[in-house]
Design an enzyme around this catalytic site. Sequence first.
Site, PDB file in Angstrom:
ATOM      1  N   PRO A  79       0.820  -1.220   0.000  1.00  0.00           N
ATOM      2  CG  PRO A  79      -0.999  -1.622   1.422  1.00  0.00           C
ATOM      3  CD  PRO A  79       0.297  -2.225   0.933  1.00  0.00           C
ATOM      4  CB  CYS A  80       1.406   3.552  -2.702  1.00  0.00           C
ATOM      5  SG  CYS A  80      -0.213   3.952  -3.450  1.00  0.00           S
ATOM      6  CD  GLN A  81      -3.292   3.752   0.535  1.00  0.00           C
ATOM      7  OE1 GLN A  81      -2.339   3.017   0.735  1.00  0.00           O
ATOM      8  NE2 GLN A  81      -4.464   3.294   0.143  1.00  0.00           N
ATOM      9  CG  PHE A  83       5.834   5.947   0.819  1.00  0.00           C
ATOM     10  CD1 PHE A  83       6.780   6.380   1.727  1.00  0.00           C
ATOM     11  CD2 PHE A  83       5.373   4.648   0.914  1.00  0.00           C
ATOM     12  CE1 PHE A  83       7.271   5.528   2.708  1.00  0.00           C
ATOM     13  CE2 PHE A  83       5.856   3.792   1.889  1.00  0.00           C
ATOM     14  CZ  PHE A  83       6.812   4.233   2.791  1.00  0.00           C
TER      15      PHE A  83
END
Length: 388
Positions: A79-81, A83
Amino acid sequence: MRSIELFAGAGGLGIGLHRAGFHPVQVIEWNRYCCDTLRANKQRQIADISDWNLVEGDVRSIDFTAYEGQIDLVSGGPPCQPFSVGGKHRAQTDTRDMFPEAIRAVRQTKPRAFMFENVKGLTRTTFRNYFEYIRLQLEHPDVMADAGEDWADHLARLERHHTSKVRSDLHYRVVARVLNAANYGVPQRRERVVFVGFRDDLSVEWAFPEASHSLDALLWEQTHGDYWERHDLPTHDRVLSPRAQERAAQLTEQPQERPWRTVRDAIHDLPDPEAQPDLACVVANHRFQPGARTYAGHTGSPLDEPAKTLKAGVHGVPGGENMLARPDGSVRYFTVRESARLQTFPDSFLLQGAWTEAMRQLGNAVPVELARIVGADVARQLERGADQ
């Protein structure tokens, strides 16, 4: 070759890697809407995912030790949230940071290689130390943080271990690069950082595949080639931005790469869902979504360029990135099917959920074609190593 897919989402990375020759023994995703999408396509016997062993659940609850030494590739998009430029930028303090679980899967399975994808924001100066922390953990997955050890202290210990030249533990040779999907034939400007690592005992020499497409090649095709004729466009619709015209005027010879693919290239054969709703409704996931409008910073994707990056958004789907901008200045939202094409999903693949939810799944996805190209190069290297 056997693989494990973590954080599968709607399946873009996994489909691309399947086409590259990897067959997952486990595919893990916790989001129920994404799992609904994957299950629906499994039930429809879509070839790319029909044999996937889908596990709906939290990756933190899964023990991977049963697969130790049996896996060629561990892959996923943590999950990229933490960054994302559109997120809250909490990085290592964000409980949604799943890189530790990706590293644990590598440590427990000891795969021959791994491939992880994340947003370009991870490479920002603000996150530079944490980027290095992730990279060193991937290189030395056995050097775990002690109980209560701060991540910065763990980073310092990893740096000392890395420079000590002691390699008796599990060790990977890791490269990371920001890739623009448009440079690999995806009709979308989508920049993502990709980590690829090979186990040290394989003695692999590897580099990311060279870009095959370019903006200059597109501009050449639009000014000297048959782009407009191929799409049967009248002269008044042959519109280039002033910046594109200026760049095109500087080209003195035809580039060697293939042209960037445009939105028009991707969707030209689909009926217009606004002007031809009766024809559009026959196409799966191709229903008109009303309400699109422009405002500062939200101007949509021009038809004759690659799309802007499709985004999921922390507070819903942003309009500018997920809108089509016509040459006459009018706009409308991309349909789910059009967005799936911009992410190079096959037309046979159906997205479950309402427009907003389906667009969120696509906004979080890895373009299938980008995954296939990088994955095929990794697969070739592993096959070469197996023959030695």
